[in-house]
Design a protein around this motif. Structure first.
Motif, PDB file in Angstrom:
ATOM      1  N   UNK A   1      32.631  29.551  32.944  1.00  0.00           N
ATOM      2  CA  UNK A   1      31.338  29.065  32.998  1.00  0.00           C
ATOM      3  C   UNK A   1      31.510  27.718  33.783  1.00  0.00           C
ATOM      4  N   UNK A   2      32.435  26.856  33.844  1.00  0.00           N
ATOM      5  CA  UNK A   2      32.618  25.838  34.685  1.00  0.00           C
ATOM      6  C   UNK A   2      33.194  26.032  35.793  1.00  0.00           C
ATOM      7  N   UNK A   3      33.489  27.195  36.316  1.00  0.00           N
ATOM      8  CA  UNK A   3      33.829  27.593  37.696  1.00  0.00           C
ATOM      9  C   UNK A   3      32.615  27.800  38.373  1.00  0.00           C
ATOM     10  N   UNK A   4      31.423  28.408  37.428  1.00  0.00           N
ATOM     11  CA  UNK A   4      30.279  28.905  38.169  1.00  0.00           C
ATOM     12  C   UNK A   4      29.031  27.680  37.698  1.00  0.00           C
TER      13      UNK A   4
ATOM     14  N   UNK B   1      22.543  21.030  30.728  1.00  0.00           N
ATOM     15  CA  UNK B   1      23.297  19.938  31.600  1.00  0.00           C
ATOM     16  C   UNK B   1      24.677  19.708  30.727  1.00  0.00           C
ATOM     17  N   UNK B   2      24.312  19.349  29.454  1.00  0.00           N
ATOM     18  CA  UNK B   2      25.839  18.885  28.554  1.00  0.00           C
ATOM     19  C   UNK B   2      26.520  20.232  28.501  1.00  0.00           C
ATOM     20  N   UNK B   3      25.782  21.406  28.191  1.00  0.00           N
ATOM     21  CA  UNK B   3      26.526  22.643  27.989  1.00  0.00           C
ATOM     22  C   UNK B   3      27.325  22.754  29.155  1.00  0.00           C
ATOM     23  N   UNK B   4      26.810  22.769  30.411  1.00  0.00           N
ATOM     24  CA  UNK B   4      27.260  23.259  31.623  1.00  0.00           C
ATOM     25  C   UNK B   4      28.554  21.884  32.043  1.00  0.00           C
ATOM     26  N   UNK B   5      28.438  20.848  31.394  1.00  0.00           N
ATOM     27  CA  UNK B   5      29.444  19.848  31.847  1.00  0.00           C
ATOM     28  C   UNK B   5      30.804  19.963  31.068  1.00  0.00           C
TER      29      UNK B   5
ATOM     30  N   UNK C   1      31.725  37.860  39.205  1.00  0.00           N
ATOM     31  CA  UNK C   1      33.147  38.386  38.845  1.00  0.00           C
ATOM     32  C   UNK C   1      32.889  39.551  37.937  1.00  0.00           C
ATOM     33  N   UNK C   2      32.323  40.484  38.586  1.00  0.00           N
ATOM     34  CA  UNK C   2      32.169  41.877  37.966  1.00  0.00           C
ATOM     35  C   UNK C   2      31.374  41.767  36.321  1.00  0.00           C
ATOM     36  N   UNK C   3      30.492  40.981  36.398  1.00  0.00           N
ATOM     37  CA  UNK C   3      29.821  40.923  35.008  1.00  0.00           C
ATOM     38  C   UNK C   3      30.442  39.951  34.068  1.00  0.00           C
ATOM     39  N   UNK C   4      31.642  39.480  34.384  1.00  0.00           N
ATOM     40  CA  UNK C   4      32.182  38.896  33.412  1.00  0.00           C
ATOM     41  C   UNK C   4      31.360  37.537  33.120  1.00  0.00           C
ATOM     42  N   UNK C   5      30.799  36.851  33.871  1.00  0.00           N
ATOM     43  CA  UNK C   5      30.029  35.635  33.473  1.00  0.00           C
ATOM     44  C   UNK C   5      28.888  36.056  32.550  1.00  0.00           C
ATOM     45  N   UNK C   6      28.386  36.959  32.929  1.00  0.00           N
ATOM     46  CA  UNK C   6      27.213  37.517  31.919  1.00  0.00           C
ATOM     47  C   UNK C   6      27.720  37.686  30.576  1.00  0.00           C
ATOM     48  N   UNK C   7      28.837  38.225  30.282  1.00  0.00           N
ATOM     49  CA  UNK C   7      29.640  38.325  28.961  1.00  0.00           C
ATOM     50  C   UNK C   7      29.941  36.975  28.318  1.00  0.00           C
ATOM     51  N   UNK C   8      30.280  35.990  29.144  1.00  0.00           N
ATOM     52  CA  UNK C   8      30.516  34.851  28.578  1.00  0.00           C
ATOM     53  C   UNK C   8      29.289  34.129  28.234  1.00  0.00           C
ATOM     54  N   UNK C   9      28.101  34.058  29.070  1.00  0.00           N
ATOM     55  CA  UNK C   9      26.980  33.585  28.548  1.00  0.00           C
ATOM     56  C   UNK C   9      26.535  34.221  27.121  1.00  0.00           C
ATOM     57  N   UNK C  10      26.696  35.234  27.243  1.00  0.00           N
ATOM     58  CA  UNK C  10      26.176  36.250  25.996  1.00  0.00           C
ATOM     59  C   UNK C  10      27.158  35.748  24.686  1.00  0.00           C
ATOM     60  N   UNK C  11      28.194  35.528  24.637  1.00  0.00           N
ATOM     61  CA  UNK C  11      29.114  34.997  23.885  1.00  0.00           C
ATOM     62  C   UNK C  11      28.962  33.339  23.342  1.00  0.00           C
TER      63      UNK C  11
END
Ligand code: HEM
Length: 192
Positions: A34-37, A83-87, A134-144
């Motif tokens: 998440x922080x990378x993107x 914004x706080x979440x993405x920081x 990243x092959x759908x990995x970011x979608x997985x992270x957001x879902x978790x």
């Protein structure tokens, strides 16, 4: 979140996270992803905020929650949350804050169906927008991420109702949980 309550929310968050299977819970790898993107995700803010509140304001049950001319203030708090979440960091204080955010809604009559439905809306809207990353990995992270936020919302709601019932009846928590079992058995008996 007041300092006196911080420990309460931290404990609630810790208990909730421990109950979640690791596959369901937001992980350190998810946090790094998440922080990378972060910039890409920050760029979704405007679309997300409009989708979130257009939906709440067009449905009578959720629209009724809001006071007159409240929308700008609500949009502001959602932007700050995003914004706080993405920081980062996704530490004890972050999860304690999510437990607090969940309970902040109870006073205003926002129910779990409203909260959990909208946590899923965030997961879906953001997840779809980043599904190529990243092959759908970011979608997985957001879902978790949103599954973890939802767990904190649901558990906070459960705990605060148990606490209120305990205060009103003077019964211990374990006795109240036993009463739930009795009520469930009665329901099952009626259904037969
Ligand atoms: C995952 C879903 C949601 C998130 C992440 C979220 C986030 C937030 C945040 C960060 C605040 C400020 C809390 C504070 O600092 O005191 C807030 C307040 C508020 N939200 Fe939400 N919200 C969500 C869902 C909803 C829904 C579904 C509704 C209405 C149906 C709603 C209505 C409100 C209201 C009325 C307040 C003001 C609470 C007060 O008077 O203290 N929110 N929300």
């Amino acid at each position: 979140m007041s300092l006196t309550n911080r420990d309460y929310y931290r404990r609630l968050a810790q208990r909730t996270l421990e109950e979640m299977p690791p596959e369901d819970r937001f992980s350190e790898e998810d946090a790094a992803l998440v922080l990378r993107h972060r910039e890409l995700l920050l760029g979704l803010e405007e679309r997300l905020v409009q989708l979130f509140y257009d939906s709440l304001y067009s449905h009578p049950a959720t629209r009724a929650v809001f006071r007159e001319r409240e929308r700008p203030e609500r949009e502001r708090t959602l932007r700050e949350w995003w914004r706080r979440t993405l920081s980062g960091p996704f530490d004890q204080d972050y999860w304690a804050w999510q437990a607090y955010v969940g309970l902040a809604h109870v006073r205003r009559g926002v129910t779990n169906p409203m909260m959990l439905g909208h946590a899923a809306l965030v997961a879906r809207a953001v997840g779809e927008a980043v599904r190529e990353v990243e092959g759908g990995a970011l979608t997985g992270a957001v879902s978790r991420l949103m599954a973890t936020v939802s767990a904190l919302i649901a558990n906070g709601y459960h705990e605060v109702y148990l606490e209120a019932a305990s205060q009103i009846t003077g019964q211990s928590r374990s006795l109240l949980e036993r009463s739930v079992e009795v009520a469930l058995s009665a329901l099952e008996a009626k259904a037969q």
